[in-house]
Enzyme design. Structure first.
Site, PDB file in Angstrom:
ATOM      1  N   GLN A   6       0.845  -1.200   0.000  1.00 54.75           N
ATOM      2  CA  GLN A   6       0.000   0.000   0.000  1.00 54.75           C
ATOM      3  C   GLN A   6       0.879   1.247   0.000  1.00 54.75           C
ATOM      4  O   GLN A   6       0.389   2.355  -0.067  1.00 54.75           O
ATOM      5  CB  GLN A   6      -0.875   0.025   1.262  1.00 54.75           C
ATOM      6  CG  GLN A   6      -1.808  -1.149   1.380  1.00 54.75           C
ATOM      7  CD  GLN A   6      -2.368  -1.251   2.793  1.00 54.75           C
ATOM      8  OE1 GLN A   6      -3.388  -0.662   3.118  1.00 54.75           O
ATOM      9  NE2 GLN A   6      -1.704  -1.993   3.646  1.00 54.75           N
ATOM     10  N   ASN A   7       2.189   1.041   0.119  1.00 56.10           N
ATOM     11  CA  ASN A   7       3.105   2.177   0.221  1.00 56.10           C
ATOM     12  C   ASN A   7       3.404   2.760  -1.145  1.00 56.10           C
ATOM     13  O   ASN A   7       3.443   2.051  -2.154  1.00 56.10           O
ATOM     14  CB  ASN A   7       4.416   1.758   0.895  1.00 56.10           C
ATOM     15  CG  ASN A   7       4.192   1.335   2.329  1.00 56.10           C
ATOM     16  OD1 ASN A   7       3.111   1.565   2.874  1.00 56.10           O
ATOM     17  ND2 ASN A   7       5.174   0.722   2.936  1.00 56.10           N
ATOM     18  N   VAL A   8       3.643   4.056  -1.136  1.00 57.52           N
ATOM     19  CA  VAL A   8       3.927   4.764  -2.387  1.00 57.52           C
ATOM     20  C   VAL A   8       5.354   5.289  -2.386  1.00 57.52           C
ATOM     21  O   VAL A   8       5.769   5.995  -3.299  1.00 57.52           O
ATOM     22  CB  VAL A   8       2.925   5.937  -2.571  1.00 57.52           C
ATOM     23  CG1 VAL A   8       1.495   5.428  -2.667  1.00 57.52           C
ATOM     24  CG2 VAL A   8       3.025   6.963  -1.439  1.00 57.52           C
ATOM     25  N   ASP A   9       6.125   4.939  -1.356  1.00 60.48           N
ATOM     26  CA  ASP A   9       7.420   5.597  -1.133  1.00 60.48           C
ATOM     27  C   ASP A   9       8.563   5.073  -2.001  1.00 60.48           C
ATOM     28  O   ASP A   9       9.632   5.685  -2.065  1.00 60.48           O
ATOM     29  CB  ASP A   9       7.811   5.528   0.349  1.00 60.48           C
ATOM     30  CG  ASP A   9       7.816   4.111   0.922  1.00 60.48           C
ATOM     31  OD1 ASP A   9       8.119   3.168   0.173  1.00 60.48           O
ATOM     32  OD2 ASP A   9       7.526   3.957   2.121  1.00 60.48           O
TER      33      ASP A   9
ATOM     34  N   HIS B 246      -1.613   1.462  -4.170  1.00 61.70           N
ATOM     35  CA  HIS B 246      -1.941   2.882  -4.021  1.00 61.70           C
ATOM     36  C   HIS B 246      -1.040   3.782  -4.865  1.00 61.70           C
ATOM     37  O   HIS B 246      -0.901   4.965  -4.582  1.00 61.70           O
ATOM     38  CB  HIS B 246      -1.887   3.282  -2.538  1.00 61.70           C
ATOM     39  CG  HIS B 246      -2.965   2.615  -1.734  1.00 61.70           C
ATOM     40  ND1 HIS B 246      -2.918   2.455  -0.371  1.00 61.70           N
ATOM     41  CD2 HIS B 246      -4.136   2.038  -2.117  1.00 61.70           C
ATOM     42  CE1 HIS B 246      -4.003   1.831   0.041  1.00 61.70           C
ATOM     43  NE2 HIS B 246      -4.756   1.558  -0.990  1.00 61.70           N
TER      44      HIS B 246
ATOM     45  N   GLU C 241       1.653  -3.078  17.139  1.00 61.91           N
ATOM     46  CA  GLU C 241       0.444  -3.265  17.953  1.00 61.91           C
ATOM     47  C   GLU C 241      -0.569  -4.048  17.132  1.00 61.91           C
ATOM     48  O   GLU C 241      -0.479  -4.095  15.917  1.00 61.91           O
ATOM     49  CB  GLU C 241      -0.125  -1.926  18.409  1.00 61.91           C
ATOM     50  CG  GLU C 241      -0.436  -0.985  17.258  1.00 61.91           C
ATOM     51  CD  GLU C 241      -0.955   0.374  17.719  1.00 61.91           C
ATOM     52  OE1 GLU C 241      -0.427   0.904  18.711  1.00 61.91           O
ATOM     53  OE2 GLU C 241      -1.880   0.868  17.068  1.00 61.91           O
TER      54      GLU C 241
ATOM     55  N   THR D 165       0.628  -2.809   8.697  1.00 65.18           N
ATOM     56  CA  THR D 165      -0.574  -2.135   8.179  1.00 65.18           C
ATOM     57  C   THR D 165      -1.677  -2.169   9.237  1.00 65.18           C
ATOM     58  O   THR D 165      -1.836  -3.173   9.933  1.00 65.18           O
ATOM     59  CB  THR D 165      -1.076  -2.754   6.857  1.00 65.18           C
ATOM     60  OG1 THR D 165      -2.325  -2.136   6.508  1.00 65.18           O
ATOM     61  CG2 THR D 165      -1.255  -4.250   6.919  1.00 65.18           C
ATOM     62  N   SER D 166      -2.408  -1.044   9.307  1.00 68.31           N
ATOM     63  CA  SER D 166      -3.515  -0.991  10.270  1.00 68.31           C
ATOM     64  C   SER D 166      -4.700  -1.804   9.759  1.00 68.31           C
ATOM     65  O   SER D 166      -5.659  -2.034  10.498  1.00 68.31           O
ATOM     66  CB  SER D 166      -3.930   0.460  10.510  1.00 68.31           C
ATOM     67  OG  SER D 166      -4.218   1.093   9.281  1.00 68.31           O
TER      68      SER D 166
END
Ligand code: NAD
Ligand code: ZN
Length: 247
Positions: free
Chosen positions: A102-105, A120, A216, A189-190
């Site tokens: 999902q990262n765009v970095d 994404h 978490e 990822t949340s």
């Protein structure tokens, strides 16, 4: 840090296992890239409606570009971390391996992964709002902002904004890989942004062994087969070690 890797997971850490790794912003947190949610999350500081929607770009493209430029500058100064490096190593260790992010970095690319489904989009790509032509950015976009296409249309960041569809081919191929895998890692990822967050659920429904790695417990954790609580850059090297040293 004490993270116990189960016998069941250890047995799956062999080259013949079909593996999917699904990542979110948490995998880049140790590189110094802020996540979106959580204590230091970007959304605590910025208003999403003003920055990451097509409407925001239409009404104030310079403001949107300034925010993306700030993120690009930040990301251009950081490096992939140990978590990214293990995920890159996995691509050659497992005979069937799929990375979905999902990262765009662009940090997975820089760590060496060759096949990546980017759900994404990519911060290092631009797309013309008039002619839809896309281009890779090799440097930061030129000033003045907003940058323009040769057709005269505005260039926009090549990322998926709120309210927009995911790239169809990337998502359908991600679903197919998820349906066929035996081991599915959900890392950093949340698991709250849909439809990407459907993937761990699909993996579980189709019978994969699903492992969450997060500092978490996420929204998905109660459905995971195993939750390894800790930083991706610390837990993934333990997984790599277990892959290479028989237990
Ligand atoms: P998120 O911000 O919603 O959640 C980040 C998750 O990572 C949290 O569950 C948090 O507990 C966990 N986390 C934080 N540090 C960690 C670490 N060191 N190791 C393991 N886990 C850690 O991010 P998300 O789930 O990716 O949300 C989805 C949206 O965020 C996507 O749209 C994505 O495009 C976008 N996003 C991308 C970037 C990036 O490209 N780096 C940065 C911010 C947001
Ligand atoms: Zn154009």
């Amino acid at each position: 840090m004490s993270v116990a890797i189960s016998n069941k997971l250890s047995c799956l850490l062999v080259p013949s296992t079909n593996v999917v790794v699904f990542t979110g912003a948490g995998v880049s947190a140790e590189s110094g890239v802020p996540t979106f949610r959580g204590i230091d999350g970007l959304w605590n500081e910025f208003n999403v409606q003003e920055l990451a929607t097509p409407q925001a770009f239409a009404s104030n493209p310079v403001r949107v570009w300034e925010w993306y430029l700030w993120r690009m500058e930040l990301i251009s100064k950081v490096d992939p971390n140990a978590g990214h490096r293990v995920i890159s190593w996995m691509e050659s260790f497992f005979s069937e391996f799929t990375l979905i992010t999902q990262n765009v970095d662009g940090l997975h690319d820089r760590a060496g992964n060759r096949h990546i489904f980017k759900l994404h989009g990519d911060l290092w790509e631009v797309r013309c709002v008039r002619c839809s032509k896309t281009a890779k950015l090799l440097t930061l976009p030129p000033h003045p902002l907003p940058p323009a296409c040769e057709c005269g249309g505005l260039l926009r960041p090549g990322v998926v904004w709120f309210g927009e569809m995911l790239p169809e081919r990337e998502f359908s191929q991600s679903v197919a890989a998820t349906e066929h895998c035996q081991l599915f890692f959900s890392v950093g990822t949340s698991a709250e942004v849909y439809p990407a967050a459907q993937l761990p659920i699909i993996a579980k429904e189709k019978g994969a062994y699903v492992v969450e790695i997060n500092i978490e417990r996420s929204a998905f954790a109660c459905r995971a087969d195993e939750v390894l609580c800790g930083k991706a850059g610390e837990v993934l090297p333990l997984i790599q070690h277990r892959c290479t040293v028989p237990f």
